[in-house]
Design an enzyme around this catalytic site. Structure first.
Site, PDB file in Angstrom:
ATOM      1  N   ARG A  52       0.842  -1.215   0.000  1.00  0.00           N
ATOM      2  CA  ARG A  52       0.000   0.000   0.000  1.00  0.00           C
ATOM      3  C   ARG A  52       0.871   1.256   0.000  1.00  0.00           C
ATOM      4  O   ARG A  52       0.559   2.224  -0.708  1.00  0.00           O
ATOM      5  CB  ARG A  52      -0.938  -0.014   1.214  1.00  0.00           C
ATOM      6  CG  ARG A  52      -1.942   1.127   1.194  1.00  0.00           C
ATOM      7  CD  ARG A  52      -3.011   0.958   2.248  1.00  0.00           C
ATOM      8  NE  ARG A  52      -2.485   1.148   3.600  1.00  0.00           N
ATOM      9  CZ  ARG A  52      -3.212   0.980   4.710  1.00  0.00           C
ATOM     10  NH1 ARG A  52      -4.477   0.606   4.639  1.00  0.00           N
ATOM     11  NH2 ARG A  52      -2.667   1.172   5.890  1.00  0.00           N
ATOM     12  N   LYS A 151      -2.679   6.863   1.110  1.00  0.00           N
ATOM     13  CA  LYS A 151      -2.514   7.204   2.534  1.00  0.00           C
ATOM     14  C   LYS A 151      -1.477   8.323   2.590  1.00  0.00           C
ATOM     15  O   LYS A 151      -0.292   8.099   2.838  1.00  0.00           O
ATOM     16  CB  LYS A 151      -2.086   5.956   3.318  1.00  0.00           C
ATOM     17  CG  LYS A 151      -2.405   6.075   4.806  1.00  0.00           C
ATOM     18  CD  LYS A 151      -2.404   4.730   5.474  1.00  0.00           C
ATOM     19  CE  LYS A 151      -2.406   4.833   6.985  1.00  0.00           C
ATOM     20  NZ  LYS A 151      -3.556   5.499   7.566  1.00  0.00           N
ATOM     21  N   GLU A 184     -16.457   5.716   5.296  1.00  0.00           N
ATOM     22  CA  GLU A 184     -15.682   5.121   6.398  1.00  0.00           C
ATOM     23  C   GLU A 184     -15.687   6.107   7.548  1.00  0.00           C
ATOM     24  O   GLU A 184     -16.290   7.172   7.450  1.00  0.00           O
ATOM     25  CB  GLU A 184     -14.249   4.841   5.930  1.00  0.00           C
ATOM     26  CG  GLU A 184     -13.513   6.087   5.431  1.00  0.00           C
ATOM     27  CD  GLU A 184     -12.111   5.796   4.885  1.00  0.00           C
ATOM     28  OE1 GLU A 184     -11.532   4.760   5.230  1.00  0.00           O
ATOM     29  OE2 GLU A 184     -11.618   6.643   4.126  1.00  0.00           O
TER      30      GLU A 184
HETATM   31  N1  PMP Z   1      -9.499   4.560   6.924  1.00  0.00           N
HETATM   32  C1  PMP Z   1      -8.683   5.581   7.202  1.00  0.00           C
HETATM   33  C2  PMP Z   1      -9.036   6.936   6.712  1.00  0.00           C
HETATM   34  C3  PMP Z   1      -7.493   5.373   7.924  1.00  0.00           C
HETATM   35  O1  PMP Z   1      -6.666   6.390   8.174  1.00  0.00           O
HETATM   36  C4  PMP Z   1      -7.189   4.068   8.365  1.00  0.00           C
HETATM   37  C5  PMP Z   1      -5.906   3.798   9.114  1.00  0.00           C
HETATM   38  N2  PMP Z   1      -5.861   4.448  10.352  1.00  0.00           N
HETATM   39  C6  PMP Z   1      -8.094   3.035   8.097  1.00  0.00           C
HETATM   40  C7  PMP Z   1      -9.228   3.315   7.355  1.00  0.00           C
HETATM   41  C8  PMP Z   1      -7.823   1.625   8.545  1.00  0.00           C
HETATM   42  O2  PMP Z   1      -6.740   1.085   7.817  1.00  0.00           O
HETATM   43  P1  PMP Z   1      -5.796  -0.037   8.408  1.00  0.00           P
HETATM   44  O3  PMP Z   1      -6.657  -1.184   8.786  1.00  0.00           O
HETATM   45  O4  PMP Z   1      -4.865  -0.364   7.302  1.00  0.00           O
HETATM   46  O5  PMP Z   1      -5.101   0.551   9.601  1.00  0.00           O
END
Ligand code: PMP
Length: 285
Positions: A52, A151, A184
């Site tokens: 990622r 990200k 989300e």
């Molecule tokens: N959505 C957002 C906007 C995030 O910043 C994150 C990570 N903190 C997630 C979802 C969850 O991702 P992950 O399971 O890879 O930590």
């Protein structure tokens, strides 16, 4: 011993870990990051985080100064040097120092930074009682403008929504996309459970494709549970039997109310408890 921070191959004490004020990561949020979790000295799904990270860099045309294997090694080494077996890891790659203008091609010297620390999780009570959240008015960024799949160091979209949550007395907030669908939460993905079936918004809803989300989908299917990636609206959240969030730091955390409306029984449900147990089994294996 104080925490040691990795910057481009050198370890610094916390107070000496610094980057240039001309770095576009600082000036414009021009950079990428990963938030990871180590269990028993092993980073959970490190390869997926590396993939990622490199996709985020590629989409922003940031040329990595190090290979995937090299960065993964730096992450493991930083954990070992800090003697952290169970903790959180923040990995950052900046665009590097440039001029005061926007030109990315005038930047050089991207910084690869690894910070590890002990976990600052949600308190245990919140896992037992569940979170009460509200819907933010701040809409999740349209993927045609800036993909939420990146990200990036620019988290203002999420920060504004999180501020709305805090002003309403909540530690998280639900974000919708510009079609009004559920996207989300500000730092976590969302799942609903209805009649024993799991559902979560698809990538097309404009979300960060969480590593924990992928793990939960995998675990659910392995358990023979139905898990669909499908567009959801707030109707689906209000009428769900259970709702929970997923993220590297939070793992799985239950949601018991949205916008003042109780979800299901108003208490963390059996599906959440079952999946959290299975998640721990895998993470701590
Ligand atoms: N959505 C957002 C906007 C995030 O910043 C994150 C990570 N903190 C997630 C979802 C969850 O991702 P992950 O399971 O890879 O930590």
């Amino acid at each position: 011993m104080g925490l040691k921070i990795y910057i481009n191959g050198t370890y610094y004490a916390k107070e000496d870990a610094k980057i240039s004020v001309f770095d576009h990561g600082f000036l414009y949020g021009d950079g990428v990051f990963e938030g990871m979790r180590a269990y028993n000295g092993k980073v959970f799904r490190l390869d997926a985080h590396m993939d990622r990270l490199f996709d985020s860099m590629r989409s922003l045309t940031i040329e990595s100064p190090m290979s995937k294997a090299g960065i993964a090694k730096a992450v493991n080494e930083t954990l070992a040097i800090n003697e952290i077996k169970d903790g959180y890891i923040r990995l950052i790659v900046t665009r590097g120092a440039g001029t005061l203008g926007l030109d990315a091609h005038l930047c050089s010297d991207p910084q690869v930074i690894v910070i590890t620390d002990h976990l600052a999780l949600y308190p245990k009570e919140l896992y037992e009682q569940g979170l009460r959240i509200v819907t933010a008015g701040t809409v999740r960024t349209n993927p045609a403008s800036l993909s939420p799949q990146i990200k990036s160091l620019n988290y203002l979209n999420n920060i504004l929504a999180k501020i709305e949550g805090h002003l309403a007395g909540c530690v998280e907030a639900l974000m919708l996309n510009d079609k009004g669908e559920v996207a989300e939460c500000t730092g976590d993905n969302i799942f609903t459970v209805k009649n024993g079936k799991l559902r979560t918004p698809p990538t097309a809803a404009g979300i960060l494709e969480g590593i924990t989300r992928a793990a939960v989908i995998e675990i659910a299917r392995k358990e023979g549970l139905s898990c669909e990636e499908v567009a959801l609206t707030r109707y689906d959240v209000y009428t769900a039997d259970e709702v929970f969030l997923t993220g590297s730091a939070a793992e799985l955390i239950p949601i018991v109310a949205l916008d003042g409306r109780a979800i299901g029984s108003g208490k963390p449900g059996p599906m959440f408890k079952h999946l959290l147990e299975k998640f721990h089994e895998e993470a701590r294996a």
